[in-house]
Design an enzyme around this catalytic site. Structure first.
Site, mmCIF file in Angstrom:
data_model
loop_
_atom_site.group_PDB
_atom_site.id
_atom_site.type_symbol
_atom_site.label_atom_id
_atom_site.label_comp_id
_atom_site.label_asym_id
_atom_site.label_seq_id
_atom_site.Cartn_x
_atom_site.Cartn_y
_atom_site.Cartn_z
ATOM 1 C CB CYS A 69 12.709 8.848 9.010
ATOM 2 S SG CYS A 69 13.760 7.891 7.930
ATOM 3 C CD GLU B 209 12.947 0.074 9.658
ATOM 4 O OE1 GLU B 209 13.592 0.971 10.230
ATOM 5 O OE2 GLU B 209 13.265 -1.117 9.700
ATOM 6 C CD GLU C 12 9.634 12.322 12.452
ATOM 7 O OE1 GLU C 12 8.555 11.773 12.703
ATOM 8 O OE2 GLU C 12 10.522 11.800 11.756
ATOM 9 C CE LYS D 224 -2.097 2.736 2.923
ATOM 10 N NZ LYS D 224 -1.999 3.970 2.119
HETATM 11 P P1 NAD Z 1 1.943 7.908 8.303
HETATM 12 O O1 NAD Z 1 2.214 7.007 9.439
HETATM 13 O O2 NAD Z 1 0.863 8.906 8.428
HETATM 14 O O3 NAD Z 1 1.590 7.069 6.984
HETATM 15 C C1 NAD Z 1 2.416 6.025 6.530
HETATM 16 C C2 NAD Z 1 1.575 4.993 5.818
HETATM 17 O O4 NAD Z 1 0.663 4.445 6.770
HETATM 18 C C3 NAD Z 1 0.722 5.555 4.674
HETATM 19 O O5 NAD Z 1 0.701 4.608 3.637
HETATM 20 C C4 NAD Z 1 -0.650 5.680 5.301
HETATM 21 O O6 NAD Z 1 -1.707 5.584 4.388
HETATM 22 C C5 NAD Z 1 -0.652 4.482 6.235
HETATM 23 N N1 NAD Z 1 -1.621 4.589 7.329
HETATM 24 C C6 NAD Z 1 -2.134 5.725 7.895
HETATM 25 N N2 NAD Z 1 -3.040 5.401 8.850
HETATM 26 C C7 NAD Z 1 -3.077 4.045 8.898
HETATM 27 C C8 NAD Z 1 -3.816 3.112 9.684
HETATM 28 N N3 NAD Z 1 -4.692 3.510 10.612
HETATM 29 N N4 NAD Z 1 -3.590 1.794 9.480
HETATM 30 C C9 NAD Z 1 -2.693 1.374 8.556
HETATM 31 N N5 NAD Z 1 -2.003 2.200 7.770
HETATM 32 C C10 NAD Z 1 -2.186 3.531 7.930
HETATM 33 O O7 NAD Z 1 3.341 8.569 7.978
HETATM 34 P P2 NAD Z 1 3.675 9.605 6.853
HETATM 35 O O8 NAD Z 1 3.146 10.929 7.294
HETATM 36 O O9 NAD Z 1 3.261 9.087 5.517
HETATM 37 O O10 NAD Z 1 5.284 9.587 6.881
HETATM 38 C C11 NAD Z 1 5.986 10.328 7.784
HETATM 39 C C12 NAD Z 1 6.518 9.455 8.902
HETATM 40 O O11 NAD Z 1 7.248 8.352 8.387
HETATM 41 C C13 NAD Z 1 7.499 10.217 9.749
HETATM 42 O O12 NAD Z 1 7.254 9.981 11.121
HETATM 43 C C14 NAD Z 1 8.845 9.646 9.339
HETATM 44 O O13 NAD Z 1 9.851 9.783 10.275
HETATM 45 C C15 NAD Z 1 8.505 8.230 9.046
HETATM 46 N N6 NAD Z 1 9.525 7.600 8.175
HETATM 47 C C16 NAD Z 1 10.381 6.679 8.712
HETATM 48 C C17 NAD Z 1 11.368 6.085 7.929
HETATM 49 C C18 NAD Z 1 12.306 5.054 8.495
HETATM 50 O O14 NAD Z 1 12.887 4.290 7.733
HETATM 51 N N7 NAD Z 1 12.461 4.954 9.800
HETATM 52 C C19 NAD Z 1 11.488 6.439 6.586
HETATM 53 C C20 NAD Z 1 10.612 7.384 6.063
HETATM 54 C C21 NAD Z 1 9.614 7.953 6.872
#
Ligand code: NAD
Length: 499
Positions: free
Chosen positions: A300, A265, A398, A189
């Site tokens: 991140c 992650e 963050e 997804k």
């Molecule tokens: P997010 O958690 O809002 O969304 C990530 C994914 O989760 C999206 O595909 C979203 O549709 C899905 N999602 C949202 N709600 C959900 C639910 N209730 N159930 C299942 N899936 C759901 O994060 P974001 O805003 O897209 O990305 C930013 C975050 O990602 C930041 O906190 C960043 O640090 C982190 N990040 C971490 C890494 C790493 O490798 N550690 C890399 C990139 C980004």
């Protein structure tokens, strides 16, 4: 300018696929519903994409299970999997520019970064894991003469992969390449803000010869499609990259369904330390600026907390601020641009809110943190703060945007205490000329990656993940990533029994 115009024309001509990819075919969401994806650099509507829900996820999981159980992919000779994944890497390279243009338009990321990530790194990931899988040996355990014991790795089954918007296709490749190489079937997804390149990947994978059902791509909203993956009783593992909040939901969904393992992650609040003996060179300044502002800080492992020994503070602050002033913010399709648009208007406003919070808490805004007047895109100029204090919100939470904060310390020990004073543990950079100090700091920092005298997240070959609230024990990248998609089985064979 000419190249920017050429990119704009080429990007507008790229065909956009908006349908899901299930069981080797494109299809609309069962409900017929769609959601809009928008170009962050202009605010223009780009496409209406299939808004998949539980019914679509269930269909994808049934296809993935069928092909996993029949062994077409999961039990084929690893060399055959390798051949298909190498073909996919070649096709990704061939279509690299088209994918990079699409990614830049959909995400607001600069075309320079998209070309590097999408046209170069993504194919390399598929190639690296393809080439690994037919060189991965199982193990024989030490036994007495009456037994022979093999410890074998097997693909875990159907993997649910949920990825964020900041590196849309690269984060997908970090998970897809090892999952497919090990023999898993996959339901992926993409984030709802940036679904387009993943949907194109489905077609290329089919062209490379991936059997129907092995790779399913489900665009949709987090609460519907994402939650359906998290709760599905026939998904064997979930690998997630995103926010801590959603990571916690996924742990809950797993506990409430089939207790599937969940690899996480998550976010970070990473420090950049300049110790007393460091030399303030051009490459250190460049690393400091990139550590905070690469990908507009939507990273991140962004090193936003810059902890500087007082001895260097004046020179460091002046040189960093001057370099930041030279960064070009604007049209992501212009190769001269350093910082493109933030992913959505809401996210831009959220980051601007942190800039306001920093000022009201008493940090000194040296420059930036402004929207581009008259520009409908979601831009924010890179913000530099001095006088960051450990208890300020901008030092603890963050931000995920273009904000750099400097903290001054009087000793290296104070720098270490400040660096570890956080809930997160994803990454840290340390600058020193003292080898002993470099090792001491590398071991003392509770983070998944320490970069010494550089800002680097490592490479395909090195595992990436977080300590503390930045993740779980799982790792992306390196041979370690394969553990997320494999089971370990013991085969104990009694010898000399009277059978
Ligand atoms: P997010 O958690 O809002 O969304 C990530 C994914 O989760 C999206 O595909 C979203 O549709 C899905 N999602 C949202 N709600 C959900 C639910 N209730 N159930 C299942 N899936 C759901 O994060 P974001 O805003 O897209 O990305 C930013 C975050 O990602 C930041 O906190 C960043 O640090 C982190 N990040 C971490 C890494 C790493 O490798 N550690 C890399 C990139 C980004």
């Amino acid at each position: 300018m000419i190249e920017a115009e050429q990119n704009r024309l080429a990007a507008a001509a790229v065909r956009i696929e908006t349908r899901a990819w299930i069981d080797g075919e494109v299809c609309h969401a069962a409900s017929g519903e769609t959601f809009a994806t928008v170009a962050p650099s202009t605010g223009d509507h780009l496409a209406d994409v299939a808004a998949c829900g539980p019914e679509d996820v269930d269909r994808a999981v049934r296809a993935a299970r069928r092909v996993f159980d029949d062994g077409t992919w999961s039990r084929c000779d690893p060399t055959d999997r390798k051949v298909v994944l190498l073909r996919l890497a070649d096709l990704l390279r061939k279509h690299g520019d088209e994918l990079a243009l699409l990614e830049s338009r959909d995400s607001g990321k600069t075309i320079r970064d998209c070309r590097n990530e999408v046209a170069h790194e993504v194919p390399n990931f598929f190639q690296w894991y393809a080439e690994t899988i037919d060189k991965s040996f199982d193990r024989i355990a030490p036994t007495g003469p009456t037994a022979f014991a093999a410890i074998v790795k097997e693909p875990i089954g159907v993997a649910g992969l949920i990825v964020p918007w900041n590196f849309p296709l690269l984060m997908a490749a970090w998970k897809l390449a090892p999952a497919l190489a090990t023999g898993c079937s996959v339901v992926l997804k993409p984030a709802e803000q940036t679904p387009l390149t993943a949907l194109r990947l489905g077609e290329l994978a089919a062209e490379a010869g991936l059997p129907p059902g092995v790779l399913n791509i489900i665009p949709g909203l987090g609460e519907t499609a994402g939650q359906a993956i998290g709760r599905h009783p026939d998904i064997d593992t979930v690998s997630f990259t995103g926010s801590g909040e959603v990571g916690a939901y996924l742990l809950g969904y797993a506990a409430q369904s089939n207790r599937k393992p969940v690899g996480l992650e998550l976010g970070g609040k990473s420090p950049f330390l300049v110790l007393e003996d460091a030399r303030i060179t051009d490459s250190l300044i460049e690393a400091a600026v990139m550590a905070a502002f690469w990908n507009g800080g939507q990273n991140c492992s962004a090193n936003m907390r810059q902890i500087i020994h007082r001895h260097h503070h004046e020179e460091f602050a002046a040189r960093v601020t001057a370099r930041v002033a030279s960064l070009v913010v604007g049209d992501p399709l212009d190769p001269a641009t350093d910082i493109g648009a933030l992913v959505t208007a809401e996210h831009r406003d959220r980051v601007a809110g942190y800039v306001a919070a920093g000022r009201s808490e008493g940090a000194r805004l040296v420059r930036g943190g402004e929207t581009l007047q008259g520009n409908p895109g979601f831009f924010l100029t890179p913000a530099v703060f001095e006088g960051l204090k450990p208890d300020m919100r901008i030092a603890r939470e963050e931000i995920f945007g273009p904000v750099l904060g400097m903290m001054v310390v009087d000793s290296d020990d104070e720098a270490l205490r400040m660096a570890v004073d956080t809930d997160f543990g994803l990454h840290a950079s340390v600058f020193t000329r003292d080898l002993d100090k470099a090792f001491r700091f590398a071991r003392a920092l509770p983070v998944g990656t320490v970069s010494v005298n550089s800002f680097s997240e490592g490479s395909i070959a090195t595992p990436f993940g977080g300590y503390r609230r930045s993740g779980s024990l799982s790792r992306d990248n390196g041979l370690e990533a394969m553990a997320q998609y494999q089971q370990t089985k013991t085969v104990w064979i009694g010898l000399g029994a009277d059978q």
